[in-house]
Design an enzyme around this catalytic site. Structure first.
Site, PDB file in Angstrom:
ATOM      1  N   ARG A  50       0.788  -1.256   0.000  1.00 18.03           N
ATOM      2  CA  ARG A  50       0.000   0.000   0.000  1.00 18.03           C
ATOM      3  C   ARG A  50       0.812   1.293   0.000  1.00 18.03           C
ATOM      4  NH1 ARG A  50      -3.889  -2.748  -2.010  1.00 18.03           N
ATOM      5  NH2 ARG A  50      -5.423  -3.683  -0.606  1.00 18.03           N
ATOM      6  N   ASP A  90      -1.691 -12.912  -1.347  1.00 20.41           N
ATOM      7  CA  ASP A  90      -2.514 -11.787  -1.820  1.00 20.41           C
ATOM      8  C   ASP A  90      -2.967 -10.933  -0.628  1.00 20.41           C
ATOM      9  OD1 ASP A  90      -3.884  -9.993  -3.379  1.00 20.41           O
ATOM     10  OD2 ASP A  90      -5.420 -11.390  -4.069  1.00 20.41           O
ATOM     11  N   ASN A 100     -11.161 -10.637  -4.441  1.00 17.85           N
ATOM     12  CA  ASN A 100     -11.155 -10.823  -5.884  1.00 17.85           C
ATOM     13  C   ASN A 100      -9.890 -11.551  -6.304  1.00 17.85           C
ATOM     14  OD1 ASN A 100     -11.957 -10.592  -8.517  1.00 17.85           O
ATOM     15  ND2 ASN A 100     -10.997  -8.604  -8.827  1.00 17.85           N
ATOM     16  N   ASP A 140      -1.621  -6.185 -11.522  1.00 18.90           N
ATOM     17  CA  ASP A 140      -2.479  -6.880 -10.546  1.00 18.90           C
ATOM     18  C   ASP A 140      -3.540  -5.960  -9.939  1.00 18.90           C
ATOM     19  OD1 ASP A 140      -3.205  -9.188  -8.891  1.00 18.90           O
ATOM     20  OD2 ASP A 140      -2.621  -7.853  -7.275  1.00 18.90           O
TER      21      ASP A 140
HETATM   22  O1  DOR Z   1      -9.042  -8.943  -3.455  1.00 18.29           O
HETATM   23  C1  DOR Z   1      -8.180  -8.308  -4.044  1.00 18.29           C
HETATM   24  N1  DOR Z   1      -7.625  -7.221  -3.483  1.00 18.29           N
HETATM   25  N2  DOR Z   1      -7.817  -8.687  -5.273  1.00 18.29           N
HETATM   26  C2  DOR Z   1      -6.992  -7.939  -6.021  1.00 18.29           C
HETATM   27  O2  DOR Z   1      -6.704  -8.321  -7.122  1.00 18.29           O
HETATM   28  C3  DOR Z   1      -6.490  -6.640  -5.521  1.00 18.29           C
HETATM   29  C4  DOR Z   1      -6.471  -6.624  -4.063  1.00 18.29           C
HETATM   30  C5  DOR Z   1      -6.259  -5.247  -3.480  1.00 18.29           C
HETATM   31  O3  DOR Z   1      -5.368  -4.521  -3.938  1.00 18.29           O
HETATM   32  O4  DOR Z   1      -6.948  -4.905  -2.518  1.00 18.29           O
END
Ligand code: DOR
Length: 432
Positions: free
Chosen positions: A72, A313, A286, A160
């Site tokens: 972030r 992720d 996602n 991504d």
């Molecule tokens: O759930 C997700 N969150 N999938 C992604 O591809 C991006 C990620 C995010 O950056 O929060």
């Protein structure tokens, strides 16, 4: 980052697939490197002159490497920073993380990459590597300057958060990535198949009346990119594979001998659409949690090697953002601090995956993919990055984390397997 201290990780079972080893060994560390693996009866002399890390009853593994972390920075510091992500990583047994470029602004140029590398060097207690955006601003319009990003130290390319939607553009990116020796990591999702979707197209979301995206939104891009990998010779890695059909496509690509790999998240291995309590946005992610049959196929594919890696992720979002309700909350769940517990509890302890295969998927393979020659192994001479894990220790996931965020679907879950200590370059960065 390396430490000069002499250290002995003593009394543990070393699990290291890079040397096909699963045996009682004491790990002697010197100058930030693994010096020797000693049988217990050989280590008395070393023990007298070294600081001891007690690993009795524990597994000692090469430091885990997470191929998929949203740290972030810049732009999302209220949810996570390089410093907080690295602390969460250390607590989770991760010694190296690959940070995603869907920051604000996107990491799409060498100047920002240099700044972030320097910041990580100062702030982070684990190794932080960066994936750069594949297209300018992650907008899918034109490629970034891939050669200069590679020269500045980008370890991979990806947009991504979304796919490179235009196939012609994806081809150009992959050609250029191949020339520069970079991995292209694809977020496989055809948004036109699930516009406004907030859940998997299956019985659970149908019952709740949620907008849905089918498995084919993922698998269609998986198949397209496998074709483009063959066409361009690009090293392709598929992020967060979630559908049974995508895992089958990956197995097919491997049968064809293509350099294509894939990762699966702990939450897609542990949960499915039926596990979402009501509309708790801490389960919104996602790609979405899919059906039971998908989850079981992912577990099999990971065991068989069709899927290569477990990557978290790790996607922190502030409590306010997640409180917006299922439809409006951003997708994403935390992963770094629970990954080991979840994977041991759901896969390794029930015998669905061997210890060695587990370590391969979370350390040896990621090191190989990113070409990290001194990581992913505890052979003498390698970086002294290691995790000490108490496999039998049960714990309840608390509702506060070292991450700045709390959006975990595992809060309150009882897990078996806890990270006792983490070492980076021979320095203890986490200890319970
Ligand atoms: O759930 C997700 N969150 N999938 C992604 O591809 C991006 C990620 C995010 O950056 O929060």
């Amino acid at each position: 980052m390396a430490s000069d201290k002499r250290l002995l990780i003593r009394g543990g079972l070393v699990v290291d697939p890079s040397q096909n080893l699963e045996a009682q060994r004491d790990v002697l560390i010197e100058g930030g490197k693994v010096r020797a693996l000693l049988a217990p009866r050989e280590s008395a002399r070393a023990a007298a002159s070294a600081e001891i890390v007690d690993a009795a009853g524990c597994w000692v593994v090469p430091g885990l490497i997470d191929l998929h972390v949203h740290a972030r920075e810049p732009g999302g510091e209220s949810a996570e920073t390089l410093a907080s992500a690295s602390k969460a990583a250390a607590a989770g047994g991760f010694t190296t993380i690959l940070a995603m470029p869907n920051t604000e602004p996107a990491l799409d140029n060498p100047a920002l990459l240099e700044l972030l590398k320097a910041k990580a060097e100062r702030d982070a207690c684990v190794n932080v590597l960066f994936a750069a955006a594949a297209t300018v601003g992650r907008k899918g319009g034109r490629p970034t300057d891939i050669a200069r990003l590679a020269a500045a130290g980008a370890k991979a390319l990806t947009d991504d958060g979304r796919a490179v939607a235009d196939a012609g553009l994806a081809r150009r990116v992959m050609e250029w990535a191949a020339d520069c020796g970079l991995v292209f990591i694809e977020h496989c999702e055809d948004e036109s198949l699930g516009r406004g979707a907030v859940a998997h197209e299956g019985p659970a979301a149908l019952k709740k009346g949620l907008a849905m995206s089918p498995w084919a939104a993922e698998t269609s891009v998986v198949l397209r990119d496998i074709a483009l990998a063959e066409l361009t010779g690009c090293r392709l890695h598929l992020a967060h594979v979630s559908a049974a059909q995508s895992a089958a496509a990956l197995a097919w690509a491997k049968e064809r001998g293509l350099a294509v790999s894939g990762e699966v998240t702990p939450h897609h291995l542990a949960l499915c659409e039926d596990d979402v309590p009501g509309q708790d946005a801490n389960f919104k992610v996602n790609p979405p949690l899919r059906g039971k049959a998908d989850r079981d196929a992912l577990i099999r594919a990971l065991k068989d090697g069709a899927i290569d890696a477990v990557a978290t992720d790790h996607a922190p979002h502030s409590p306010e953002a997640k409180a917006a309700g299922w439809a409006s909350a951003p997708p994403g769940v935390l992963g770094l601090e629970t990954a080991v517990g979840v994977v041991l509890t759901k896969l390794v302890h029930p015998g669905k995956m061997s210890k060695k295969r587990w370590v391969e998927s979370m350390s040896a393979f990621p090191a190989k993919l990113l070409n990290l020659k001194s990581k992913g192994s505890l052979k003498p001479g390698m970086d002294a990055d290691a995790a000490v894990i108490a496999p039998a220790k049960s714990w309840t996931v608390p509702d506060a984390f070292l991450s700045k965020s709390r959006n975990s679907p595992f809060v309150g879950a009882r897990l078996k397997g806890q990270v006792r200590a983490t070492l980076v370059g021979g320095r203890v960065v986490h200890a319970l």
